[in-house]
Design a protein around this motif. Structure first.
Motif, short mmCIF file in Angstrom:
data_model
loop_
_atom_site.label_atom_id
_atom_site.label_comp_id
_atom_site.label_asym_id
_atom_site.label_seq_id
_atom_site.Cartn_x
_atom_site.Cartn_y
_atom_site.Cartn_z
N ALA A 53 0.83 -1.21 0.00
CA ALA A 53 0.00 0.00 0.00
C ALA A 53 0.86 1.26 0.00
CB ALA A 53 -0.94 0.00 1.21
N GLY A 54 1.90 1.28 0.84
CA GLY A 54 2.78 2.43 0.87
C GLY A 54 3.55 2.60 -0.44
N PHE A 55 3.98 1.49 -1.02
CA PHE A 55 4.68 1.54 -2.31
C PHE A 55 3.78 2.14 -3.38
CE2 PHE A 55 6.02 -0.39 -6.36
CZ PHE A 55 7.35 0.02 -6.39
N ALA A 56 2.51 1.79 -3.37
CA ALA A 56 1.58 2.34 -4.35
C ALA A 56 1.45 3.85 -4.20
CB ALA A 56 0.21 1.67 -4.20
N GLU A 57 1.44 4.34 -2.96
CA GLU A 57 1.33 5.79 -2.73
C GLU A 57 2.60 6.51 -3.16
OE1 GLU A 57 -1.30 7.62 -1.84
OE2 GLU A 57 -2.44 5.76 -2.02
N ILE A 58 3.74 5.94 -2.83
CA ILE A 58 5.01 6.57 -3.22
C ILE A 58 5.15 6.63 -4.73
CG2 ILE A 58 7.52 6.32 -3.17
CD1 ILE A 58 6.43 7.36 -0.55
N THR A 59 4.83 5.52 -5.41
CA THR A 59 4.97 5.52 -6.86
C THR A 59 3.95 6.42 -7.54
OG1 THR A 59 3.64 3.49 -6.95
CG2 THR A 59 6.03 3.24 -6.98
N ALA A 60 2.81 6.62 -6.90
CA ALA A 60 1.78 7.47 -7.50
C ALA A 60 2.10 8.96 -7.39
CB ALA A 60 0.42 7.19 -6.84
N HIS A 61 2.87 9.34 -6.37
CA HIS A 61 3.02 10.77 -6.09
C HIS A 61 4.46 11.28 -6.07
CE1 HIS A 61 -1.23 11.07 -4.99
NE2 HIS A 61 -1.08 9.99 -4.26
N GLU A 62 5.45 10.43 -5.94
CA GLU A 62 6.80 10.91 -5.65
C GLU A 62 7.82 10.64 -6.75
OE1 GLU A 62 7.43 12.86 -3.20
OE2 GLU A 62 5.36 12.69 -2.45
N GLY A 63 7.35 10.56 -8.00
CA GLY A 63 8.30 10.49 -9.11
C GLY A 63 8.81 9.11 -9.45
N PHE A 64 8.07 8.09 -9.09
CA PHE A 64 8.41 6.73 -9.48
C PHE A 64 7.31 6.23 -10.43
CE2 PHE A 64 10.47 7.32 -5.41
CZ PHE A 64 11.72 6.72 -5.58
N VAL A 65 7.72 5.49 -11.45
CA VAL A 65 6.77 4.93 -12.40
C VAL A 65 7.00 3.43 -12.48
CG1 VAL A 65 6.03 4.86 -14.82
CG2 VAL A 65 6.65 7.04 -13.76
N CYS A 66 5.92 2.66 -12.32
CA CYS A 66 6.04 1.21 -12.43
C CYS A 66 6.07 0.82 -13.91
CB CYS A 66 4.87 0.51 -11.74
SG CYS A 66 5.01 0.50 -9.94
N ALA A 67 7.14 0.14 -14.29
CA ALA A 67 7.30 -0.31 -15.67
C ALA A 67 8.14 -1.59 -15.66
CB ALA A 67 7.98 0.77 -16.52
N GLU A 68 7.78 -2.54 -16.53
CA GLU A 68 8.47 -3.83 -16.52
C GLU A 68 9.95 -3.72 -16.84
OE1 GLU A 68 6.70 -7.30 -18.22
OE2 GLU A 68 4.71 -6.42 -18.18
N ASN A 69 10.33 -2.67 -17.57
CA ASN A 69 11.76 -2.47 -17.88
C ASN A 69 12.46 -1.60 -16.85
OD1 ASN A 69 10.58 -0.03 -18.48
ND2 ASN A 69 11.65 0.25 -20.44
N GLY A 70 11.79 -1.34 -15.71
CA GLY A 70 12.39 -0.51 -14.67
C GLY A 70 13.31 -1.29 -13.75
N ILE A 71 13.86 -0.61 -12.79
CA ILE A 71 14.74 -1.23 -11.80
C ILE A 71 13.92 -2.22 -10.98
CG2 ILE A 71 16.20 -0.81 -9.78
CD1 ILE A 71 16.61 2.06 -10.93
N ARG A 72 14.35 -3.46 -10.94
CA ARG A 72 13.62 -4.49 -10.21
C ARG A 72 13.86 -4.32 -8.71
NH1 ARG A 72 11.84 -8.32 -13.70
NH2 ARG A 72 11.74 -9.99 -12.15
N ILE A 73 12.78 -4.40 -7.94
CA ILE A 73 12.89 -4.15 -6.50
C ILE A 73 12.41 -5.38 -5.74
CG2 ILE A 73 12.13 -2.73 -4.56
CD1 ILE A 73 11.74 -0.43 -6.48
N THR A 74 13.26 -5.87 -4.85
CA THR A 74 12.89 -6.94 -3.92
C THR A 74 13.19 -6.46 -2.51
OG1 THR A 74 15.07 -8.00 -4.05
CG2 THR A 74 13.39 -8.75 -5.61
N ALA A 75 12.49 -7.01 -1.53
CA ALA A 75 12.68 -6.57 -0.14
C ALA A 75 12.34 -7.71 0.80
CB ALA A 75 11.80 -5.35 0.16
N HIS A 76 12.99 -7.69 1.97
CA HIS A 76 12.74 -8.71 2.98
C HIS A 76 13.06 -8.15 4.35
CE1 HIS A 76 17.04 -9.00 1.96
NE2 HIS A 76 17.22 -9.34 3.23
N ARG A 77 12.43 -8.69 5.37
CA ARG A 77 12.75 -8.32 6.74
C ARG A 77 14.17 -8.77 7.07
NH1 ARG A 77 9.77 -4.98 10.41
NH2 ARG A 77 7.62 -4.93 9.65
N ALA A 78 14.89 -7.96 7.86
CA ALA A 78 16.27 -8.27 8.21
C ALA A 78 16.60 -7.70 9.58
CB ALA A 78 17.23 -7.70 7.15
N LEU A 79 17.69 -8.14 10.15
CA LEU A 79 18.12 -7.63 11.45
C LEU A 79 18.71 -6.23 11.35
CD1 LEU A 79 19.76 -10.84 12.98
CD2 LEU A 79 17.48 -9.91 13.41
N GLN A 80 19.22 -5.87 10.18
CA GLN A 80 19.78 -4.55 9.95
C GLN A 80 19.34 -4.02 8.61
OE1 GLN A 80 24.09 -5.06 10.49
NE2 GLN A 80 23.89 -4.00 12.46
#
Length: 320
Positions: A17-44
């Motif tokens: 949900a937060g990612f959708a808001e950031i991409t909608a308003h803060e200069g990010f565009v979702c596109a298949e040829n864009g920078i691929r983003i992965t994320a996971h919980r971590a200790l640091q």
């Protein structure tokens, strides 16, 4: 605004949900040829971009959005960040009581900017700019937030990993609420200060706390109490006689803290009046003022103390 093309790859549900808001308003565009983003919980916290793929390890949600901000600086160029936060909580207080009250969409804009900076705490400062059921003159003609608007802002902050804390006043700074002639005069000590010891005042305070806290998921609430310089010098003095301000402060704090605790809340206060009431000139920042063990013992257990300082900017002044 710099535009960055990105493509989320199986982001955890808590980020979407937060990612959708950031991409909608803060200069990010979702596109298949864009920078691929992965994320996971971590200790640091960590963020590494290589071969047009950003991998983020985050301890808390807001760190993921902080990682996105590095794309604005570096684009698809390789980078690696492992800087750890110095503070467990860091943020801002938004003053929504003076001049124009921020519209909800403006608060949301600021929350997004905070998320990109990695700030995880926001206080929404509202003296009388929130609605209270049964109190039509509280916030009247002041752009007061409705309960629905506050709930929406709280949900918006939460999806960005930000704790939104209600920040109200339960002693001073209430001149706009108290000036209406429809109010019971028993509520008022001076033009902006509630009457300590008056049961009608505590009934109103309970209404305040119930109304605002019910819209937020946090159990913390800032109950103010700063800058009550005229405490005990108005109607209280005429009716009850003179009492030291420190005694009035601690008596009032005890009553309001009890109300907050009965509602399952953790109260926070500005603690400047403890020091100012000990200074003959009511100075904010007299380093010679000290509180003894008896003074400290009068502060209710569990109350979080916050000290505000808008005026000093050198290391020596903070270390004194």
């Amino acid at each position: 605004m710099k535009i960055v093309r990105v493509w989320p790859c199986g982001l955890p549900q808590e980020l979407q949900a937060g990612f959708a808001e950031i991409t909608a308003h803060e200069g990010f565009v979702c596109a298949e040829n864009g920078i691929r983003i992965t994320a996971h919980r971590a200790l640091q916290f960590s963020a590494r971009c290589q071969d047009r793929c950003l991998t983020v390890g985050y301890q808390n949600i807001v760190q993921f959005f902080r990682a996105l901000s590095y794309l604005k600086e570096n684009g698809s160029a390789p980078f690696s960040v492992g800087r750890q936060p110095v503070f467990s909580e860091n943020g801002v207080m938004l003053d929504c009581s003076r001049n124009a009250v921020l519209a909800p969409h403006s608060v949301c804009l600021l929350l997004r900017k905070m998320a990109l900076m990695g700030l995880n705490t926001a206080m929404l400062y509202t003296e009388d700019t929130y609605e209270i059921p049964g109190q039509p003159y509280f916030g009247y003609l002041r752009g007061a937030y409705t309960a629905q608007e506050l709930r929406a802002l709280d949900a918006y902050a939460a999806c960005l990993g930000i704790e939104l804390i209600p920040c109200i006043q339960t002693l001073a700074h209430l001149e706009r609420a108290l000036h209406w002639p429809q109010n019971d005069p028993a509520l008022r000590d001076t033009e902006d200060i509630l009457m300590v010891g008056e049961e009608k005042a505590y009934a109103l305070i309970e209404q305040m706390i119930r109304a605002v806290s019910g819209a937020f998921r946090t159990k913390r609430i800032h109950i103010g109490m700063d800058e009550a310089m005229d405490l005990g010098t108005g109607a209280y003095l005429r009716r009850q006689g003179f009492r030291p301000q420190f005694e009035l402060m601690t008596e009032h704090l005890g009553r309001v803290t009890q109300i907050a605790r009965e509602l399952g809340l953790v109260p926070i206060i500005w603690d400047d009046m403890f020091y100012r009431s000990k200074d003959p000139n009511l100075d904010y920042y007299n380093p010679d003022v000290t509180l003894d063990e008896n003074d400290i013992a009068r502060v209710p257990q569990g109350v979080q103390l916050a000290y505000w300082d808008y005026y000093h900017n050198t290391r020596a002044e903070y270390e004194c």
